[in-house]
Design a protein around this motif. Structure first.
Motif, PDB file in Angstrom:
ATOM      1  N   ASP A   9     -13.054  -5.697  -3.935  1.00  0.00           N
ATOM      2  CA  ASP A   9     -12.854  -4.299  -3.563  1.00  0.00           C
ATOM      3  C   ASP A   9     -11.364  -3.989  -3.476  1.00  0.00           C
ATOM      4  O   ASP A   9     -10.521  -4.872  -3.411  1.00  0.00           O
ATOM      5  N   GLY A  10     -11.067  -2.708  -3.437  1.00  0.00           N
ATOM      6  CA  GLY A  10      -9.687  -2.286  -3.214  1.00  0.00           C
ATOM      7  C   GLY A  10      -8.900  -2.119  -4.493  1.00  0.00           C
ATOM      8  O   GLY A  10      -9.336  -2.504  -5.580  1.00  0.00           O
ATOM      9  N   ALA A  11      -7.748  -1.509  -4.333  1.00  0.00           N
ATOM     10  CA  ALA A  11      -6.890  -1.221  -5.477  1.00  0.00           C
ATOM     11  C   ALA A  11      -6.394  -2.515  -6.116  1.00  0.00           C
ATOM     12  O   ALA A  11      -6.131  -3.510  -5.440  1.00  0.00           O
ATOM     13  N   ARG A  12      -6.299  -2.478  -7.431  1.00  0.00           N
ATOM     14  CA  ARG A  12      -5.717  -3.595  -8.149  1.00  0.00           C
ATOM     15  C   ARG A  12      -5.531  -3.226  -9.615  1.00  0.00           C
ATOM     16  O   ARG A  12      -6.077  -2.237 -10.107  1.00  0.00           O
ATOM     17  N   VAL A  13      -4.740  -4.033 -10.309  1.00  0.00           N
ATOM     18  CA  VAL A  13      -4.536  -3.899 -11.754  1.00  0.00           C
ATOM     19  C   VAL A  13      -5.046  -5.163 -12.417  1.00  0.00           C
ATOM     20  O   VAL A  13      -4.720  -6.280 -11.978  1.00  0.00           O
ATOM     21  N   TRP A  14      -5.835  -4.984 -13.454  1.00  0.00           N
ATOM     22  CA  TRP A  14      -6.293  -6.121 -14.248  1.00  0.00           C
ATOM     23  C   TRP A  14      -5.663  -6.056 -15.642  1.00  0.00           C
ATOM     24  O   TRP A  14      -5.718  -5.007 -16.293  1.00  0.00           O
ATOM     25  N   ALA A 107       4.880  -1.334  -6.463  1.00  0.00           N
ATOM     26  CA  ALA A 107       3.987  -0.514  -5.640  1.00  0.00           C
ATOM     27  C   ALA A 107       3.101  -1.342  -4.722  1.00  0.00           C
ATOM     28  O   ALA A 107       2.246  -0.797  -4.025  1.00  0.00           O
ATOM     29  N   ASP A 108       3.295  -2.669  -4.743  1.00  0.00           N
ATOM     30  CA  ASP A 108       2.525  -3.585  -3.902  1.00  0.00           C
ATOM     31  C   ASP A 108       1.032  -3.514  -4.218  1.00  0.00           C
ATOM     32  O   ASP A 108       0.183  -3.592  -3.319  1.00  0.00           O
ATOM     33  N   VAL A 109       0.714  -3.368  -5.517  1.00  0.00           N
ATOM     34  CA  VAL A 109      -0.674  -3.352  -5.967  1.00  0.00           C
ATOM     35  C   VAL A 109      -1.034  -4.748  -6.472  1.00  0.00           C
ATOM     36  O   VAL A 109      -0.315  -5.308  -7.304  1.00  0.00           O
ATOM     37  N   PRO A 110      -2.124  -5.343  -5.993  1.00  0.00           N
ATOM     38  CA  PRO A 110      -2.517  -6.673  -6.469  1.00  0.00           C
ATOM     39  C   PRO A 110      -2.764  -6.682  -7.982  1.00  0.00           C
ATOM     40  O   PRO A 110      -3.240  -5.702  -8.556  1.00  0.00           O
TER      41      PRO A 110
END
Length: 285
Positions: A9-14, A107-110
């Motif tokens: 879950d949660g914001a992330r970039v793949w 942006a501190d995005v996983p």
């Protein structure tokens, strides 16, 4: 077969690798991620749209290529769960993607990078050359001092080198590699990986240059063997230019290629041309 791990879950970039040819190379995990994403960013919306249609997936498509990657921070703000694909292979390897990773980090995005398709690893193994140590060069600069410097580095390197090249520049690059590394250096050319007309041709750089003189088609990976132990460093002037020139002529190199190689080793243009002409004429019956 155990079930796939759940999509977090949660914001992330793949970063999602896509097939370099055969669509069967797309992994199950890649399909699950594409389904879970809020949007798919890509180099070419038409090409990626066709892939998603084939998979039965409908998602907003956002163009993020080399010319539009500056929009990455805004795209990350709009879509919390973003999948990114390049046209083929793993994003960030001779394709856009590294800039998106930097924007996500800022942006501190996983970030998750999925394992998957890439062209240079199969080509390296298919070459039959040493795969224990290698340098991936990607695409060489098209011209100028930077190109000459990279060619010299390939020539001097003890480990295997891997390059990408376009079909219409392949012959010129192989010819320059033969001049820089010596025509007898081993190499291979792999084209159309995982596609119907996949081909790998192995031989000396001079043989490969001669074979592809008429041109070819498809996506191409060139693999160049490392400098053999005990061989003089091609970046250094040779002690006997005539001996080296005769070896190049015997391997099938032409007057111009031999002249240019001799000039790179320190000979003046007129002297290099005269020697190149002499050794090539001596090879004629």
């Amino acid at each position: 077969m155990p079930p796939l791990s759940p999509i977090p879950d949660g914001a992330r970039v793949w970063l999602v690798p896509t097939p370099v040819g055969n669509l069967g190379d797309l992994t199950l995990r890649a399909i699950e991620v594409l389904r879970a994403a809020d949007a798919v960013a890509c180099e070419d919306t038409r090409r990626t749209g066709a892939l998603l249609s084939y998979l039965g997936i409908r998602k907003p498509l956002v163009r993020l290529d080399a010319h539009t990657m500056r929009r990455a921070p805004q795209v990350l703000e709009r879509y919390a769960r973003l999948a990114y694909v390049s046209d083929a292979g793993t994003p960030g390897i001779s394709d856009p993607g590294a800039e998106l990773v930097q924007a996500a980090l800022a942006a501190d995005v996983p970030i998750e990078v999925l394992p998957g398709a890439t062209a240079f690893v199969p080509a390296l193994v298919l070459s039959g050359l040493d795969s224990a140590r290698f340098t991936f060069e990607g695409f060489l600069p098209r011209s100028g001092k930077d190109r000459k410097a990279r060619l010299s580095a390939v020539a001097a390197r003890a480990e295997t080198s891997i390059l990408y090249e376009s079909p219409h520049r392949l012959h010129a690059t192989l010819t320059e590699l033969a001049a820089s590394c010596g025509p007898l250096r081993r190499g291979s050319v792999t084209r159309e990986l995982s596609k119907r007309f996949e081909e790998t041709r192995r031989g000396t750089l001079a043989e490969l240059a001669a074979h592809f003189e008429a041109g070819t088609r498809g996506e191409i990976v060139v693999v160049v063997g490392g400098r053999p132990e005990g061989e003089a460093d091609p970046a250094q002037p040779v002690t006997d230019p005539a001996e080296q020139a005769r070896a190049w002529a015997a391997a099938g190199q032409g007057v111009r290629d031999i002249r240019d190689a001799l000039m790179r080793q320190g000979l003046r243009k007129n002297d290099a041309y005269a020697l190149a002409l002499q050794v090539t004429q001596a090879q004629q019956p």
